[in-house]
Design a protein around this motif. Structure first.
Motif: not given
Length: 785
Positions: A680-696, A698-703, A768-773
């Motif tokens: 549950g906490l991982a779900s929350f953290i990944t949701e909090q960092r959704t924009k950060e994931i998108g920026v990464r 766009v800048l070419g970061a791998s999964i 699982f949660k971080t992979y989906m994000a």
């Protein structure tokens, strides 16, 4: 609730008696030159002696338990009865057992009376009310004077038949009231608490006089190097704290109560922290709600009580679900733990009260901080999104991290504990105990020495092609092996100033196992010096002795032990004198809780209580049927009752095995709960960092790099949890393992394995949660909020 019921059952032993807190068992304790002896049993004279001395005693009784089965019969039925007690007529003045038929106040007055339990009455007579009926022990008749309810499972002693001690005294008058061996269990009931204190003080003051301890001049005085006492063990403590020599049963351990209670508290804490963690983590989702409520006029206390009431509501639903689950699970839980817990929870007032208290405590523990945290939001800040990203809420962030560390620290502690307990139990199961307990069928013999044709039965059994060898014995491995008196002439020393005065008479107490010349072969004992007892050596039956290695070390006979003089003196008018013919390799005739003690094996047919029959592995059930037919032919007045030696020997570890399974189950439960919180906490953290994931992205970061970035914080927290759990785990396990003379080591590999397991569990939980994000569309991520 399940753990509470288990602990409640363990703590309920012997509390069914009236004024149970005023009942004590008298125990003998002595220490001579560093050697300590603590006996649950006492000599026969003790109860009459203390009753005549001390007015603090309201009533008292003695119990004698004959370990050897005796055969009882009616005109049509006969049974071997091992759970047979002899007791003073005052037995029911001390103990409270519900009577179904008869008068307990006079039930044991006549030596020809007998008291039965309900199930025993039904077994013999087919009905529960056979008052006045006759039941025979051999040719001796007894009249049924009373029938009581079956002895509850939570009694430290249980019996099926009760005979007046006066009947035993009629046959052995000096044995019952004399200063012979410690074979009686002595109980006193005092007038009140003050009387109990006074009795203990008086016993301490008068112990030398009571035990007749005299100095060289024959005066009642202390003897140098000798300490003695008469201890008063509270009746209700015997099950958890009674571990003296000659206990009436396999008692439990008080530390198991602590272990199970701790596990229960840990699980509740983990679950409560989950709620606290997720409630504060979800505060972003509810910040606008709080802001709107405050803008519309809600005051801080109203918001506080709203969120606290949610905690009480969720806990109430959880409690109802738990109650339903417990009702369904109790039968399986009883099978799992070996308990007989009543499934009617509504009759258990103590449980219902504890549920109410735990319900309130858990609701407050899990809901208090989130309620305070959310009610403190400022309306303007609350109406902004992502309110937790500012420095003002750093405490909440650190709190959540701390809760994750604590949750996984507890889980890791339980993993280390469960794995070490499992290793110790496997060690017990696989340990070479020094004898072969497999394929040994054991027959209970009715009445010690009363089977006149035992040698004929043995030879007829051995004529069966599937019987390897057979031998009688006084005791068997896994049972208590009695301590009896021997004399080692080589240990006798005399006073240098007076050669007629012995400083050491060579008398020693040691464990004795009687049998015949084939006993060592039946058990597969190894002879490391000398030879085995042999029928070909006709003197072995009257003069031959086998000693184990522990006895040779204890008596200092390492140099040429074979051929040394040795005497068995216990209960004999003249010593059985002979020599040591062989030395047995040490074997664990008792459990691995204790080191192997000195043991002597000799031939004594009159002490035979069992017939041990080693079978081949082919057609075991068919062999047993043939042996039963032969037994019925040769011994028609006694039932054919048998068990296998390995089952009785392994039953010594029943408590440990039950504890190991239960701890493992609840450890898995704790891990699952911790993982749910982490997910549950991982779900929350990944949701909090959704924009950060998108920026990464766009800048070419791998999964994989994004998954590492999101997971490394959790990995660090779990590593800190491992460090936190290490010392408590080591300390608790070292304390538990100290109860075993033979034990596994607490290996660093166990701690390393627990760390790896915890990290894998944490990584799998959040991957699982971080992979989906990480694989989400960056355009959608950048549009988030």
């Amino acid at each position: 609730m399940l753990i509470f019921l288990y602990v409640q059952d363990e703590r309920s032993f012997d509390k069914m008696h009236d004024d149970a807190h005023l009942i004590y068992r008298l125990e003998n304790w002595s220490q001579y030159e560093g050697n300590e002896n603590h006996w649950a049993a006492t000599q026969g004279f003790l109860i009459p002696e203390v009753v005549s001395r001390y007015p603090e005693i309201r009533s008292a009784t003695r119990i004698y338990h004959n370990n050897t089965p005796e055969t009882f019969s009616t005109d049509v039925n006969f049974y071997n009865e091992k759970d047979l007690f002899y007791a003073d007529s005052t037995f029911f003045d001390v103990f409270t057992f519900p009577v179904l038929f008869g008068d307990l106040s006079t039930a044991l007055d006549d030596p020809g009376n007998i008291v039965l339990t309900e199930s025993t009455a039904r077994k013999y007579f087919g009905r529960p009310d056979p008052i006045g009926e006759i039941i025979k022990r051999g040719a001796t008749p007894f009249t049924v004077s009373a029938v009581i309810q079956d002895i509850p499972h939570n009694s430290h002693f249980r019996f099926d038949l009760l005979i007046p001690l006066s009947e035993f005294q009629r046959r052995f008058p000096q044995f019952v009231n004399g200063r012979g061996p410690s074979t009686f269990y002595s109980y006193v009931k005092t007038l009140n608490e003050e009387a109990s204190k006074n009795l203990r003080a008086k016993l301490d003051a008068d112990v030398l006089e009571i035990m007749n301890i005299r100095d060289a001049n024959g005066e009642i005085n202390p003897i140098e190097g000798l300490s003695v006492s008469i201890r008063t063990m509270p009746l209700t403590d015997i099950h958890l704290y009674g571990h003296a020599e000659k206990e009436l049963g396999n008692n439990s351990q008080a530390q198991y109560i602590f272990i199970f209670s701790t596990v229960a508290v840990f699980i509740l804490i983990i679950a409560s922290f989950n709620y606290m963690n997720l409630a504060t983590a979800r505060s972003t989702k509810r910040s606008k709600e709080v802001g709107m409520r405050k803008v519309l006029g809600a005051r801080k206390p109203q918001v506080f009580w709203q969120f606290l009431s949610e905690s009480f509501f969720f806990t109430f639903i959880a409690t109802l679900l738990a109650l339903m689950a417990v009702v369904v699970l109790i039968p399986s839980f009883n099978d799992f733990t070996g308990k007989r817990i009543d499934g009617n929870l509504l009759n258990n007032g103590e449980l219902l009260l504890s549920i109410l208290l735990v319900y309130g405590a858990v609701s407050l523990l899990s809901g208090l901080y989130p309620s305070v945290f959310l009610s403190n939001f400022q309306p303007l800040k609350a109406l902004k999104s992502n309110v937790l990203s500012g420095k003002g809420h750093s405490f909440s962030i650190y709190l959540r991290r701390g809760l994750v560390i604590l949750q996984f620290g507890i889980s890791i502690l339980l993993i280390i504990g469960a794995s070490t307990i499992y290793r110790q139990l496997r060690f017990i199961e696989k340990k070479d105990v020094g004898f072969n307990k497999e394929q040994v069928l054991v027959l209970k013999l009715p009445g010690r020495g009363r089977v006149n044709n035992l040698e004929t039965i043995k030879q007829e059994f051995m004529a069966d092609p599937s019987v390897v060898v057979a031998a009688p014995s006084s005791v068997i491995p896994g049972e208590r092996v009695h301590i009896m008196t021997v004399r080692v002439p080589d240990l006798v020393t005399t006073d240098a100033g007076n050669e007629s005065q012995q400083e050491d008479n060579g008398i020693r107490g040691m464990r004795i196992m009687s049998g015949d010349e084939d006993l060592a072969e039946v058990y597969g004992l190894q002879i490391v010096a000398g030879r085995d007892l042999s029928k070909e050596m006709v003197t072995d039956a009257t003069q031959g002795f086998l000693l184990n290695e522990a006895a040779i070390r204890e008596f200092g006979l390492q140099e040429n032990p074979v051929g040394r003089r040795f005497e068995y003196v216990y209960g004999l008018p003249e010593p059985k004198a002979g020599q040591i013919v062989g030395v047995i390799k040490d074997f664990n005739y008792a459990s691995v809780h204790t080191e192997v003690e000195p043991l002597m094996v000799h031939v004594m047919p009159s002490h035979a209580a069992y017939l041990n029959v080693r079978l081949s592995t082919d057609g075991v059930q068919e062999t047993i049927k043939r042996l039963e037919a032969k037994w019925t032919e040769l011994q028609p007045a006694a039932p054919f009752e048998y068990f296998f030696l390995d089952s009785l020997y392994d039953a010594q570890y029943k408590t440990e095995m039950s504890m190991g399974k239960t701890i493992t189950f609840f450890t898995l439960l704790a891990i699952v709960i911790a993982c749910m919180g982490l997910f549950g906490l991982a779900s929350f953290i990944t949701e909090q960092r959704t924009k950060e994931i998108g920026v990464r992205k766009v800048l070419g970061a791998s999964i994989s790099s994004i998954m590492v970035a999101l997971s490394k914080e959790f990995v660090l927290l779990v590593l800190l949890a491992n460090i936190m759990a290490a010392y408590p785990a080591y300390s608790l396990l070292n304390n538990w393992l100290s109860g075993f003379a033979y034990r596994v080591n607490i290996s660093p590999v166990t701690f390393l394995s627990a760390a790896v397991v915890a990290l894998l569990i944490a990584f799998i939980t959040i991957s699982f949660k971080t992979y989906m994000a990480a694989r989400s569309n960056p355009v959608k991520a950048l549009r988030h909020e």
